[in-house]
Design an enzyme around this catalytic site. Structure first.
Site, PDB file in Angstrom:
ATOM      1  N   LYS A  87      41.810  47.221  38.053  1.00  0.00           N
ATOM      2  CA  LYS A  87      42.367  45.994  38.042  1.00  0.00           C
ATOM      3  C   LYS A  87      43.689  46.161  36.985  1.00  0.00           C
ATOM      4  O   LYS A  87      43.856  46.762  36.083  1.00  0.00           O
ATOM      5  CB  LYS A  87      41.685  44.943  37.405  1.00  0.00           C
ATOM      6  CG  LYS A  87      41.920  43.575  37.782  1.00  0.00           C
ATOM      7  CD  LYS A  87      40.707  42.872  37.340  1.00  0.00           C
ATOM      8  CE  LYS A  87      41.168  41.124  37.713  1.00  0.00           C
ATOM      9  NZ  LYS A  87      40.168  40.467  37.018  1.00  0.00           N
TER      10      LYS A  87
HETATM   11  C1  E4P Z   1      39.538  37.335  38.079  1.00  0.00           C
HETATM   12  O1  E4P Z   1      39.913  38.419  38.370  1.00  0.00           O
HETATM   13  C2  E4P Z   1      40.257  36.538  36.937  1.00  0.00           C
HETATM   14  O2  E4P Z   1      40.555  37.221  35.681  1.00  0.00           O
HETATM   15  C3  E4P Z   1      39.646  35.106  36.617  1.00  0.00           C
HETATM   16  O3  E4P Z   1      39.274  34.744  37.780  1.00  0.00           O
HETATM   17  C4  E4P Z   1      40.220  34.201  35.560  1.00  0.00           C
HETATM   18  O4  E4P Z   1      39.595  32.994  35.630  1.00  0.00           O
HETATM   19  P1  E4P Z   1      40.221  31.967  34.691  1.00  0.00           P
HETATM   20  O5  E4P Z   1      41.383  31.382  34.828  1.00  0.00           O
HETATM   21  O6  E4P Z   1      38.985  30.879  34.912  1.00  0.00           O
HETATM   22  O7  E4P Z   1      39.918  32.567  33.169  1.00  0.00           O
END
Ligand code: E4P
Length: 218
Positions: A87
């Site tokens: 990622k």
């Molecule tokens: C996933 O890949 C993201 O990091 C995550 O969904 C972020 O979610 P949040 O905005 O609830 O922290």
């Protein structure tokens, strides 16, 4: 639409996996910190533990923000397990790193996507997934689901193979909206996935069936 769970909590990952409908896991540095996973070695072991629970893709995020650092870290993460997806944040160095990883056959998830233009750059670099953040856009009175829909349409129009992974999903309604928008994947908290099961007519119908059965069979 595929379901990923958005957590680093092993119990929740097991519970979602036991439902039999889990397609993968996404994590981020905040989710790892929430579980108290400290230090590079522990974090890498934790990613392997997650891979040993689920049979789908597991996103592991780089911490470096410079090109060389991202490459070094991403290659180490990808070497942990064949289902690790690296990622990478949607910044200039990240787009360059995604291009490099694509050339090496390392799959990537371009994260922190808040615009169609960012998604286009990530797809052109060969990202496996792009992650538009639905909830965080909604938080600032923008329309997160509309962004998902526009990216889905753009990728279809230009025939990009990059999958749209709707992230920052906060509730069950968001999941339903992702289906309408044509997202390839939604990564969700366990509570939002379980919310799909809830219906009062299911509960009352089941109670009636069991009561009728009992009347005849004792
Ligand atoms: C996933 O890949 C993201 O990091 C995550 O969904 C972020 O979610 P949040 O905005 O609830 O922290």
């Amino acid at each position: 639409m595929k379901f990923f769970i958005d957590t680093a909590n092993l119990e929740q990952i097991k519970e979602a996996n036991d439902l039999g409908v889990l397609d993968g896991v996404t994590t981020n540095p905040s989710l790892m910190a929430k579980e108290g996973i400290k230090g590079v070695e522990n974090q890498r072991k934790h990613y392997v533990d997650i891979c040993n629970i689920v049979s789908g893709d597991v996103s592991a995020e780089v911490i470096a923000t410079d090109y060389e650092g991202m490459i070094k870290e991403g290659e180490a993460l990808a070497a942990l397990h064949p289902r690790i997806v690296v990622k990478v944040p949607c910044i200039a160095e990240g787009i360059k790193a995604i291009k490099y990883f694509t050339g090496k056959g390392i799959r990537t998830n371009c994260t922190l996507i808040f615009s169609q233009g960012q998604a286009l750059l990530a797809a052109k670099a060969g990202a496996t997934y792009v992650s538009p953040f639905v909830g965080r856009l909604d938080d600032i009175c923008s329309d997160g689901i509309d962004l998902v829909r526009r990216i889905v349409e753009m990728f279809a129009f230009y025939d990009f193979k990059t999958q749209v992974l709707a992230a920052s999903i906060r509730n069950t309604q968001h999941i339903m909206q992702c289906i309408d928008a044509g997202a390839d994947v939604a990564t969700c908290p366990l509570s939002a996935i379980k919310g799909l099961l809830k219906h009062p007519l299911t509960d009352s119908g089941l109670a009636q069936f069991l009561a009728d059965y009992k009347k005849v069979n004792g």
